[in-house]
Scaffold this active site. Structure first.
Site, PDB file in Angstrom:
ATOM      1  N   ARG A 233     -72.465 -91.629  83.487  1.00 35.98           N
ATOM      2  CA  ARG A 233     -73.880 -91.999  83.408  1.00 35.98           C
ATOM      3  C   ARG A 233     -74.104 -92.727  82.093  1.00 35.98           C
ATOM      4  O   ARG A 233     -73.584 -92.316  81.041  1.00 35.98           O
ATOM      5  CB  ARG A 233     -74.778 -90.758  83.457  1.00 35.98           C
ATOM      6  CG  ARG A 233     -74.856 -90.078  84.815  1.00 35.98           C
ATOM      7  CD  ARG A 233     -75.600 -90.919  85.857  1.00 35.98           C
ATOM      8  NE  ARG A 233     -75.735 -90.235  87.131  1.00 35.98           N
ATOM      9  CZ  ARG A 233     -74.870 -90.320  88.136  1.00 35.98           C
ATOM     10  NH1 ARG A 233     -73.793 -91.085  88.022  1.00 35.98           N
ATOM     11  NH2 ARG A 233     -75.096 -89.664  89.268  1.00 35.98           N
ATOM     12  N   HIS A 281     -72.324 -99.882  89.074  1.00 37.40           N
ATOM     13  CA  HIS A 281     -72.385 -98.468  89.478  1.00 37.40           C
ATOM     14  C   HIS A 281     -71.816 -98.249  90.889  1.00 37.40           C
ATOM     15  O   HIS A 281     -72.562 -97.948  91.831  1.00 37.40           O
ATOM     16  CB  HIS A 281     -73.823 -97.945  89.380  1.00 37.40           C
ATOM     17  CG  HIS A 281     -73.880 -96.440  89.401  1.00 37.40           C
ATOM     18  ND1 HIS A 281     -74.834 -95.720  88.742  1.00 37.40           N
ATOM     19  CD2 HIS A 281     -73.076 -95.510  89.993  1.00 37.40           C
ATOM     20  CE1 HIS A 281     -74.626 -94.423  88.938  1.00 37.40           C
ATOM     21  NE2 HIS A 281     -73.559 -94.281  89.704  1.00 37.40           N
TER      22      HIS A 281
END
Ligand code: NAP
Ligand code: GLV
Length: 318
Positions: A233, A281
């Protein structure tokens, strides 16, 4: 488990902007043929919903779901689900711990680590300049790789990196034993792990404890020229400090799949840095054909009054 014996009652609500509803519906119906599966755009009465299969649902999504019994996070990281104001209290949250997801992640991590270990960014740049720029390869055991987070994903990646002959260390909250991996645990050991990493790979969950854990001071502990890989993250890292240290050369190269803000704004300087590889991502995703089985199993468990598997611990937030 066979769906032919399904006793699940109530409907399942599906929300994801990235995953294909029909593919998931098909995979779930193969396990639980009778299940009423509803897309978030056509939920009907929220009081019909007993189960939710969701990836980053918007605020208010769970409002009115008074009979909700199970929330399944359509992915590994649950940071967008914990501590939400719209969650009915006490509803179990599970996450996917799919071996295929771990293999896909290990593939990305191996690619990124080998790219740095074999100096590929240097050769890419030399090629763009039409230069035959010989750089003698280093032996894998001379390249020290540290993996932060030794969970479902990190442990597999660390093991695969050690199989390639690298000197691999790992870091987690609780002590671990993983063949071929020198394991460390607890915050007191983190700075040493970082200081001894030629390649640092971030595979931690985002929690109140880990948010911003890779601050400027810790990034500065990396040996000069180290490579940095983040597949976890963005908010684990001080992105401004990372950018500055990449510009100064303290951090040599980076492979970044996750960012403080996603999509990464077009004006962000990271886009234009020659020593940074950016992917949007997708290092690993949930795979319906393999993950549907564990979701269906948990739906049946909850329907039968049993606790589901792969529960997250709300106290730890992962
Ligand atoms: P996991 O199984 O929950 O493992 C988390 C690991 O981090 C565990 O080893 C845990 O230690 C460690 N950890 C947690 N808090 C810590 C702390 N405060 N200090 C030290 N270690 C700590 O998670 P996972 O399934 O491997 O996934 C990791 C993360 O990858 C997810 O949370 C998600 O954010 C990210 N992810 C990204 C993608 C992508 O496409 N980019 C895809 C999937 C997942 P213990 O073992 O001691 O508990
Ligand atoms: C993806 O980022 C995941 O957490 O599954």
């Amino acid at each position: 488990m066979s769906g032919k014996h399904s006793t699940a009652s109530g409907a399942l609500a599906f929300y994801s902007q990235l995953d294909d509803f029909e593919t998931w519906k098909h995979a779930l119906l193969a396990q639980l043929p009778g299940l009423d599966i509803r897309h978030s755009s056509a939920l009907g009465d929220p009081a019909d919903i007993h189960y939710a299969l969701v990836w980053k649902p918007p605020a208010g999504f769970f409002d009115g779901m008074l009979k909700l019994r199970l929330i399944v996070n359509l992915g590994a990281g649950v940071d967008s689900l914990v501590n939400r104001a719209d969650l009915p209290p006490g509803i179990p949250i599970t996450r996917l711990t799919d071996p295929q997801m771990a293999r896909m992640m290990a593939g990305y991590v191996l690619f990124a680590a080998l790219r740095h270990a074999r100096d590929i960014p240097h050769f890419e740049q030399a090629q763009r300049q039409g230069k035959w720029s010989y750089r003698h390869p280093r032996s894998p055991d001379e390249i020290r790789i540290a993996v932060l987070g030794l969970g479902q994903l990190g442990a597999v990646a660390a093991t695969e990196l050690s199989r390639l002959g690298h000197a691999v260390s790992g870091w987690s909250r609780s002590p671990k034993k993983i063949d071929g991996v020198h394991c460390h645990a607890g915050l007191a050991t983190l700075d040493t792990v970082i200081a001894n990493a030629d390649i640092l790979i971030v595979m931690l969950p985002l929690t109140p404890e880990t948010r911003g854990i890779l601050n400027r001071e810790r990034l500065l502990r990396l040996p000069r020229g180290a490579a940095f890989i983040n597949v976890a993250r963005g908010a684990l890292v001080d992105q401004a400090a990372l950018t500055e240290l990449l510009a100064s050369g303290h951090i040599g190269t980076a492979t970044l799949d996750v960012f403080e803000q996603e999509p990464l704004p077009a004006t962000d300087p990271l886009w234009r840095m020659p020593n940074v590889l950016i992917t949007p991502h997708l290092a690993s995703v949930a795979i319906p054909s393999s993950a549907a089985r564990q979701i269906a199993s948990n739906i049946l468990r909850v329907s039968a009054g049993q606790a589901p598997e792969n529960l997250i611990d709300p106290g730890k937030a992962y």
